[in-house]
Write a protein that holds these residues in place. Structure first.
Motif, PDB file in Angstrom:
ATOM      1  N   LEU A  23       0.825  -1.211   0.000  1.00 55.92           N
ATOM      2  CA  LEU A  23       0.000   0.000   0.000  1.00 55.92           C
ATOM      3  C   LEU A  23       0.862   1.265   0.000  1.00 55.92           C
ATOM      4  N   LYS A  24       1.922   1.271   0.782  1.00 59.61           N
ATOM      5  CA  LYS A  24       2.798   2.441   0.823  1.00 59.61           C
ATOM      6  C   LYS A  24       3.507   2.657  -0.514  1.00 59.61           C
ATOM      7  N   ASP A  25       3.868   1.565  -1.177  1.00 61.63           N
ATOM      8  CA  ASP A  25       4.498   1.680  -2.498  1.00 61.63           C
ATOM      9  C   ASP A  25       3.549   2.323  -3.510  1.00 61.63           C
ATOM     10  N   GLU A  26       2.250   2.146  -3.292  1.00 61.52           N
ATOM     11  CA  GLU A  26       1.246   2.720  -4.192  1.00 61.52           C
ATOM     12  C   GLU A  26       0.820   4.126  -3.776  1.00 61.52           C
ATOM     13  N   GLY A  27       1.446   4.659  -2.707  1.00 61.82           N
ATOM     14  CA  GLY A  27       1.155   6.033  -2.296  1.00 61.82           C
ATOM     15  C   GLY A  27       0.075   6.179  -1.246  1.00 61.82           C
ATOM     16  N   TYR A  28      -0.394   5.077  -0.674  1.00 67.62           N
ATOM     17  CA  TYR A  28      -1.425   5.157   0.359  1.00 67.62           C
ATOM     18  C   TYR A  28      -0.776   5.373   1.738  1.00 67.62           C
ATOM     19  N   ASP A  29      -1.533   5.981   2.639  1.00 67.88           N
ATOM     20  CA  ASP A  29      -1.112   6.148   4.031  1.00 67.88           C
ATOM     21  C   ASP A  29      -1.729   4.986   4.821  1.00 67.88           C
ATOM     22  N   ALA A  30      -0.931   3.979   5.106  1.00 70.29           N
ATOM     23  CA  ALA A  30      -1.454   2.748   5.713  1.00 70.29           C
ATOM     24  C   ALA A  30      -0.980   2.585   7.151  1.00 70.29           C
ATOM     25  N   SER A  31      -1.932   2.277   8.058  1.00 64.52           N
ATOM     26  CA  SER A  31      -1.624   2.017   9.473  1.00 64.52           C
ATOM     27  C   SER A  31      -2.084   0.607   9.823  1.00 64.52           C
ATOM     28  N   ILE A  32      -1.437   0.021  10.842  1.00 64.18           N
ATOM     29  CA  ILE A  32      -1.743  -1.357  11.238  1.00 64.18           C
ATOM     30  C   ILE A  32      -2.274  -1.394  12.667  1.00 64.18           C
ATOM     31  N   CYS A  33      -3.326  -2.208  12.873  1.00 65.68           N
ATOM     32  CA  CYS A  33      -3.809  -2.543  14.213  1.00 65.68           C
ATOM     33  C   CYS A  33      -3.945  -4.059  14.276  1.00 65.68           C
ATOM     34  N   GLU A  34      -3.615  -4.627  15.430  1.00 65.02           N
ATOM     35  CA  GLU A  34      -3.591  -6.090  15.553  1.00 65.02           C
ATOM     36  C   GLU A  34      -4.821  -6.661  16.247  1.00 65.02           C
ATOM     37  N   SER A  35      -5.723  -5.804  16.688  1.00 63.26           N
ATOM     38  CA  SER A  35      -6.914  -6.297  17.395  1.00 63.26           C
ATOM     39  C   SER A  35      -8.096  -5.364  17.134  1.00 63.26           C
ATOM     40  N   MET A  55     -11.391 -11.228   9.198  1.00 63.21           N
ATOM     41  CA  MET A  55     -12.654 -11.724   9.739  1.00 63.21           C
ATOM     42  C   MET A  55     -12.521 -12.229  11.174  1.00 63.21           C
ATOM     43  N   MET A  56     -11.430 -12.954  11.468  1.00 64.17           N
ATOM     44  CA  MET A  56     -11.269 -13.562  12.783  1.00 64.17           C
ATOM     45  C   MET A  56     -10.084 -12.928  13.501  1.00 64.17           C
ATOM     46  N   LEU A  57     -10.376 -12.143  14.524  1.00 68.35           N
ATOM     47  CA  LEU A  57      -9.348 -11.491  15.332  1.00 68.35           C
ATOM     48  C   LEU A  57      -9.322 -12.123  16.723  1.00 68.35           C
ATOM     49  N   PRO A  58      -8.232 -11.926  17.450  1.00 66.03           N
ATOM     50  CA  PRO A  58      -8.125 -12.558  18.777  1.00 66.03           C
ATOM     51  C   PRO A  58      -9.225 -12.122  19.740  1.00 66.03           C
ATOM     52  N   ASP A  59      -9.679 -10.898  19.615  1.00 70.48           N
ATOM     53  CA  ASP A  59     -10.619 -10.372  20.610  1.00 70.48           C
ATOM     54  C   ASP A  59     -11.971  -9.993  20.020  1.00 70.48           C
ATOM     55  N   ALA A  60     -12.188 -10.214  18.722  1.00 70.87           N
ATOM     56  CA  ALA A  60     -13.453  -9.766  18.139  1.00 70.87           C
ATOM     57  C   ALA A  60     -13.752 -10.517  16.852  1.00 70.87           C
ATOM     58  N   MET A  81     -10.680  -9.246   4.525  1.00 74.67           N
ATOM     59  CA  MET A  81      -9.576 -10.086   4.035  1.00 74.67           C
ATOM     60  C   MET A  81      -9.427 -11.229   5.023  1.00 74.67           C
ATOM     61  N   THR A  82      -9.750 -12.451   4.583  1.00 79.24           N
ATOM     62  CA  THR A  82      -9.683 -13.553   5.535  1.00 79.24           C
ATOM     63  C   THR A  82      -9.442 -14.888   4.846  1.00 79.24           C
ATOM     64  N   ALA A  83      -8.848 -15.785   5.605  1.00 73.77           N
ATOM     65  CA  ALA A  83      -8.662 -17.145   5.089  1.00 73.77           C
ATOM     66  C   ALA A  83      -9.932 -17.957   5.278  1.00 73.77           C
ATOM     67  N   HIS A  84     -10.857 -17.453   6.083  1.00 74.00           N
ATOM     68  CA  HIS A  84     -12.105 -18.160   6.380  1.00 74.00           C
ATOM     69  C   HIS A  84     -13.179 -17.722   5.383  1.00 74.00           C
ATOM     70  N   GLY A  85     -12.886 -17.898   4.111  1.00 74.26           N
ATOM     71  CA  GLY A  85     -13.790 -17.405   3.081  1.00 74.26           C
ATOM     72  C   GLY A  85     -14.721 -18.469   2.561  1.00 74.26           C
TER      73      GLY A  85
END
Length: 464
Positions: A23-35, A55-60, A81-85
């Motif tokens: 995403l950054k290579d394409e010029g987007y401002d991307a932030s990450i959250c893990e939960s 789709m499936m997070l540790p807390d939600a 975006m999920t492997a549980h598709g």
């Protein structure tokens, strides 16, 4: 153009880092959250265009987060975006408000194409919302042509307008008496400039109560106050990329002026009840018929806001000081109203033109336009030559002698404070209108809300 801000909510560090790099290579401002918890906190503190959500997070559960976020942030787009598709899950998420559903591992071209489609959809939806809200506003954007000027003093003003329009100005202030055409001049500057294809948004600061003007300018979140039943875009946001015209800026609530100044300088603001900053690119045109310098001295207008607005001051002279414009204006309005009413009118006779030139026009071009319209409607021939049609009995403001003020030995009005002279004229108009405020406003060439303020200021309670 500002970068689109994307929040990536993914608990797998390898996946999130890889997607962030793309995403950054394409010029987007991307932030990450893990939960889900940290993502919800980020959304409350900052403004994002789009969320890529696992789709499936540790807390939600992703679907539960989607339902909550779409309620709190209705403009935000969510792509799962999920492997549980599987098909049922995808359909369920799309029904709940997701923009799209991708199965990991996602190929780079598909990911970028989906994001591009989502952002294009968001831009179009925002434009539709802005246009719909502009259409609901009562501003009349139709004009009888462009500015008409022949007098040297007005041509000088237009030279200034040409210089300003060719620059990417941040703000300017138009000064002039009521009815001189400040709104038309503001629209002309917008149409001649680089922002002509973007919105021109107008607000009359004197026509909106002080407790509502902040919501009008900056918008509000749903539930921000008692009557905030739905989220509302502010005029700053609606004017993004274009011009915001603040008419009668001298009447703006003093406490709101500081917030306006901050939004002008930083080009960002927060909606009422909101926590995220909204960035805009807006040129400001302010207009007033008041003596702003005097308001500053009386602590009714902020000095810092005055300096910010007065970067480029443009003065429109009153019609009485540019009599050379009267024949051209008369012809301009005559042709426009002849088309409107389906009449074949050739012009004005000598008697009528002499009356137009001799009158002082306290209501300026607005009053002049109304007089010509009356003449076009009432004349029976193809030439307007009867002054009685243009100026029926009682339509002109009485002379100073009629107000009870003694003239000096030269037959002139004695020198006095301008406010006193204004009060006399308003009292005379109220007497002429027999206390009818709408009629008095028409005689004076003022908007009725302006007259109401003047009546209150001078404590004029009756026509006496």
């Amino acid at each position: 153009m500002a970068k689109a801000k994307i929040l990536l909510v993914e608990d797998n560090l390898l996946v999130s880092t890889a997607v962030q790099d793309i995403l950054k290579d394409e010029g987007y401002d991307a932030s990450i959250c893990e939960s889900g918890k940290t993502a919800t906190e980020s959304l409350s503190k900052d403004s994002f265009n789009l969320v890529l959500l696992d789709m499936m997070l540790p807390d939600a559960n992703g679907r539960e987060l989607l339902l909550k976020w779409k309620k709190d942030y209705p403009e935000i787009l969510v792509i799962f975006m999920t492997a549980h598709g599987d098909i049922p899950t995808a359909v369920e998420c799309l029904k709940a408000g997701a923009f799209d559903f991708l199965t990991k591992p996602v190929e780079k071209p598909l990911l970028l194409k989906t994001i591009q489609n989502a952002l294009s959809h968001q831009t179009m939806a925002h434009q539709v919302t802005v246009l719909a809200q502009l259409a609901q506003r009562e501003t009349d954007y139709s004009q009888l042509g462009d500015i008409v000027a022949r007098a040297p003093v007005m041509l000088k003003t237009l030279d200034m307008v040409k210089l300003v329009s060719g620059s990417d100005f941040s703000c300017l202030m138009i000064k002039g008496e009521s009815g001189t055409g400040k709104g038309l001049l503001a629209r002309t500057i917008h149409k001649m400039g680089n922002r002509s294809e973007k919105p021109f948004v107008e607000v009359n600061c004197s026509a909106i109560p002080a407790n509502l003007i902040e919501s009008e300018l900056f918008g509000h979140k749903k539930g921000a106050f008692t009557d905030a039943k739905e989220e509302k875009l502010g005029l700053f946001e609606m004017a993004d990329g274009g011009t915001l015209f603040l008419d009668e800026i001298g009447d703006m609530d003093f406490n709101l002026q500081a917030k306006l100044l901050k939004a002008m300088e930083e080009q960002k603001f927060r909606r009422i009840g909101g926590t995220a900053d909204i960035s805009v690119n807006v040129a400001i045109i302010a207009a007033t018929n008041q003596n702003v310098e005097k308001l500053v001295q009386e602590n009714k207008f902020r000095l810092d806001l005055y300096y910010r607005l007065n970067v480029i001051p443009i003065d429109i002279p009153p019609l009485r000081e540019r009599s050379e414009d009267i024949p051209a204006l008369a012809d301009h309005f005559l042709r426009a109203f002849a088309r409107k009413f389906g009449k074949s009118l050739k012009g004005f006779g000598e008697n009528a033109m002499q009356e137009l030139l001799a009158y002082s026009w306290p209501g300026n071009v607005r009053e002049f336009r109304n007089v010509v319209e009356r003449g076009c409607i009432l004349t029976k021939g193809d030439l307007i030559d009867d002054p009685g049609i243009l100026f029926p009995s009682g339509s002109r403001i009485q002379s100073p002698a009629a107000t009870g003020v003694m003239l000096n030995s030269q037959g002139e009005l004695p020198a006095m404070p301008l406010a006193k002279a204004e009060e006399m004229v308003i009292r005379a108009a109220m007497r002429e209108a027999k206390g009818n405020k709408n009629k008095a406003a028409s005689i004076l060439g003022l908007h009725r809300t302006t007259l109401y303020k003047k009546l209150e200021e001078y404590k004029i309670l009756d026509p006496a």
